[in-house]
Design a protein around this motif. Structure first.
Motif, PDB file in Angstrom:
ATOM      1  N   GLY A 127       0.828  -1.200   0.000  1.00 18.10           N
ATOM      2  CA  GLY A 127       0.000   0.000   0.000  1.00 18.10           C
ATOM      3  C   GLY A 127       0.860   1.248   0.000  1.00 18.10           C
ATOM      4  O   GLY A 127       0.609   2.196  -0.738  1.00 18.10           O
ATOM      5  N   ALA A 128       1.926   1.201   0.815  1.00 14.84           N
ATOM      6  CA  ALA A 128       2.809   2.354   0.917  1.00 14.84           C
ATOM      7  C   ALA A 128       3.557   2.571  -0.394  1.00 14.84           C
ATOM      8  O   ALA A 128       3.856   3.692  -0.771  1.00 14.84           O
ATOM      9  N   ASP A 129       3.878   1.436  -1.067  1.00 12.71           N
ATOM     10  CA  ASP A 129       4.599   1.551  -2.330  1.00 12.71           C
ATOM     11  C   ASP A 129       3.703   2.086  -3.432  1.00 12.71           C
ATOM     12  O   ASP A 129       4.176   2.697  -4.374  1.00 12.71           O
ATOM     13  N   ARG A 130       2.419   1.795  -3.293  1.00 15.54           N
ATOM     14  CA  ARG A 130       1.521   2.085  -4.400  1.00 15.54           C
ATOM     15  C   ARG A 130       1.391   3.591  -4.611  1.00 15.54           C
ATOM     16  O   ARG A 130       1.337   4.051  -5.730  1.00 15.54           O
ATOM     17  N   LEU A 131       1.358   4.326  -3.505  1.00 14.46           N
ATOM     18  CA  LEU A 131       1.118   5.763  -3.633  1.00 14.46           C
ATOM     19  C   LEU A 131       2.249   6.462  -4.397  1.00 14.46           C
ATOM     20  O   LEU A 131       1.992   7.121  -5.411  1.00 14.46           O
ATOM     21  N   PRO A 132       3.523   6.298  -3.943  1.00 13.64           N
ATOM     22  CA  PRO A 132       4.600   6.960  -4.697  1.00 13.64           C
ATOM     23  C   PRO A 132       4.646   6.512  -6.147  1.00 13.64           C
ATOM     24  O   PRO A 132       4.868   7.335  -7.042  1.00 13.64           O
ATOM     25  N   SER A 133       4.437   5.217  -6.385  1.00 12.92           N
ATOM     26  CA  SER A 133       4.566   4.763  -7.766  1.00 12.92           C
ATOM     27  C   SER A 133       3.427   5.319  -8.602  1.00 12.92           C
ATOM     28  O   SER A 133       3.611   5.642  -9.777  1.00 12.92           O
ATOM     29  N   ALA A 134       2.251   5.472  -8.001  1.00 14.11           N
ATOM     30  CA  ALA A 134       1.144   6.089  -8.734  1.00 14.11           C
ATOM     31  C   ALA A 134       1.465   7.553  -9.037  1.00 14.11           C
ATOM     32  O   ALA A 134       1.224   8.039 -10.146  1.00 14.11           O
ATOM     33  N   LEU A 135       2.053   8.224  -8.035  1.00 13.12           N
ATOM     34  CA  LEU A 135       2.421   9.630  -8.236  1.00 13.12           C
ATOM     35  C   LEU A 135       3.445   9.763  -9.367  1.00 13.12           C
ATOM     36  O   LEU A 135       3.323  10.616 -10.240  1.00 13.12           O
TER      37      LEU A 135
END
Ligand SMILES: Nc1ncnc2c1ncn2[C@@H]1O[C@H](COP(=O)(O)OP(=O)(O)O)[C@@H](O)[C@H]1O
Ligand SMILES: [Mg+2]
Lengths: 290, 251
Positions: free
Chosen positions: A11-19
């Motif tokens: 979940g934590a990885d998803r946000l930066p990678s989405a950004l």
């Protein structure tokens, strides 16, 4: 607790990678829309009868002549000559810093060159107007605002860029070969000549291409120092006008509106030149994989 | 007993941390001389002090004296007028992990010859073949000399590094755990090689294998923590139990 962890991390990885993905998409869309914009606006000029007028050697907006070829030549001359000064200098600096010069001088030299990256371009321009231009005016004839003045200062401007790229490459190569080279009794200059330089070919090419792109794209230095006469320079002491300075000048001065159309063609040329630079870098990078 | 290297009160610091403190020893010609010690005791540092390779690392300070007896006479390693490149050519080194250059197999050997002695062409190739034969690698690489050296196996890379050192015709060879990163068979091959090289070169071998040292050593030094160096007589280190008694606390 345990099984939850990977879940959380994902979940934590998803946000930066989405950004990041979003940022990449926005950038790509921007680049494409700039291209589309330039193409759309210059299309009437390019497709209509005006193309012949664009590809002429005379910029006389009042007479209805919008030839931008002198500016194309001016850009190439200035960027080329600036790189001809900056590139050997940068290579020399990097060799000096990487063992060919005394160690006590290497660090200060490199630090001061890195500091140069943070000096605003306009400062270089301003200082040169008051220091370099009068010197050129005194040594030769003319106003001093010339190809020569702009080329020298532009060389100073792109020097740190070229130095940093070459230095990064040298560091990577030397980390690999330094101890082995010393162990077989190579002096630092021999290590540089027989190992570091040949193994750095890619980085050296990338530095040349990116440095040229940076020199081609700079607006302020030619605008302030090159004199901006819209004709092909006959000598280093002549005035010249680059595409970038041309756009800035025409937009800034209240000009005949038909002149505006020709600017899109200038913009398109610069854009395509940048594209070529990047493709050049890509092809140099890709060659290693092959 | 002729002395190959005399080390007097050698101290080496890394960033102010003492690694060797007043180490003194005399290494005889021939050998092999083995250097044993706990990991981190400074064995590699001691080897690198002989050919001044510690200077390649930042924040290293060396004091003391190292005298290397070469075919051209004695060299004061740390004297200000000593050409460090010449010293390093007289004292070859093979590292714990093979560090081949990112060049072809042939260039790994020929480039240093060309760069340092201007040797090229047939002469360099003859020297290369000789060195590769001496390192017992020739038959394995003779058909692929233009291939990148990194494509070789670990044991082959280690022998290529040895050949690279041998091609420069050193008087002394420093070997830093030459078999540590190798599998059993490759290690055995390098050990046999040491047996052959001992007649032509002064060999100084860092090792962590007691049995290897017992089998191959002619002279043996133990490096204790804090930099104290102790020499063991042949009667001690050839005898397994006696050696274990002396080194029991070390290993
Ligand atoms: N390049 C270096 N930079 C900083 N410290 C080092 C360096 N090389 C060795 N040391 C230090 O010196 C000590 C001895 O290292 P080394 O000579 O490699 O031991 P050994 O080879 O006996 O295992 C270690 O504590 C290590 O941290
Ligand atoms: Mg070690």
């Amino acid at each position: 607790m345990r099984p939850k962890e990977p879940c959380d991390r994902r979940g934590a990885d998803r946000l930066p990678s989405a950004l990041l993905c979003g940022a990449a998409c926005v950038s790509a869309a921007l680049v494409f829309s700039i291209f589309a914009f330039l193409a759309a606006f210059s299309w009437p000029v390019l497709s209509g009868g005006q193309l012949g007028s664009l590809l002429s050697w005379h910029w006389r907006p009042l007479a209805g002549e919008f030839g931008i070829l002198p500016m194309v030549v001016g850009s190439l001359c200035l960027a080329g000559s600036a790189m001809a000064v900056a590139y050997p200098l940068a290579l020399g600096v990097c060799c000096f810093v990487h063992g060919c010069g005394p160690a006590w001088a290497a660090r200060p030299l490199f630090v001061s060159i890195r500091f140069m990256t943070s000096v605003p371009t306009v400062v270089y321009g301003l200082v040169s107007v008051f220091l370099l231009v009068p010197v050129i005016r005194g040594a030769f004839s003319g106003s001093g605002f010339s190809w020569l003045a702009a080329a020298l200062v532009l060389a100073v401007l792109v020097l740190p860029t070229v130095v940093l790229i070459i230095d990064t490459q040298f560091q990577a190569v030397r980390a690999e070969v330094r101890v082995a080279a010393a162990a077989v009794g190579l002096a630092p200059s021999q290590e540089m000549r027989h190992l570091v330089l040949p193994l750095s070919r890619r980085g050296l090419a990338i530095a040349a291409v990116l440095g040229f792109g940076r020199a081609l794209g700079d607006t302020l230095i030619p605008l302030m120092l090159a004199g901006n006469a819209p004709r092909v320079p006959g000598s280093l002491l002549d005035s010249l006008r680059t595409l970038t300075a041309h756009i800035a000048l025409v937009v800034a001065t209240d000009s005949h509106s038909a002149a505006y159309n020709s600017l899109f063609a200038c913009g398109l040329i610069l854009f395509l030149a940048t594209l070529c630079v990047n493709l050049g870098v890509l092809s140099v990078r890709g060659r290693r994989l092959g | 007993m002729a002395v190959a290297i005399r080390i007097e009160r050698l101290s080496v610091d890394f960033s102010g941390k003492a690694v060797l403190r007043d180490a003194s020893l005399e290494i005889p010609k021939g050998g092999p001389t083995f250097l044993l010690g706990r990991s981190g005791s400074g064995k590699t540092t001691l080897l690198r002090a002989i050919n001044r390779l510690n200077e390649c690392f930042p924040a290293c300070r060396t004091s003391g004296r190292v005298v290397v007896n070469t075919a051209d006479g004695a060299m004061e390693a740390y004297a200000p007028d000593t050409a460090v490149e010449v010293l390093r050519r007289r004292v070859g080194m093979v590292f714990q992990t093979p560090n081949v250059l990112p060049l072809s197999i042939a260039r790994n050997i020929c480039m240093p010859l060309e760069a340092t002695q201007g040797m090229r062409g047939a002469e360099a190739e003859a020297r290369m073949e000789e060195a590769l034969r001496e390192a017992q690698l020739w038959s394995e690489v003779r058909d692929r000399l233009r291939d990148p050296a990194v494509a070789l196996s670990g044991g082959q890379q280690q022998r290529l590094c040895l050949a690279r050192a041998l091609a420069l015709r050193p008087d002394i060879l420093l070997l830093d755990e030459p078999t540590a990163s190798l599998d059993f068979k490759a290690a055995q091959m390098v050990e046999e090689l040491l047996g052959e090289l001992r007649s032509r070169y002064t060999l100084i071998v860092v090792s962590h294998g007691l049995s290897q040292a017992r089998r191959l050593a002619e002279y043996l030094f133990v490096l204790h923590d804090g930099g104290r160096v102790e020499e063991l007589g042949k009667d001690v280190f050839r005898d397994k139990d006696a050696l274990l008694t002396v080194l029991g606390d070390l290993l």
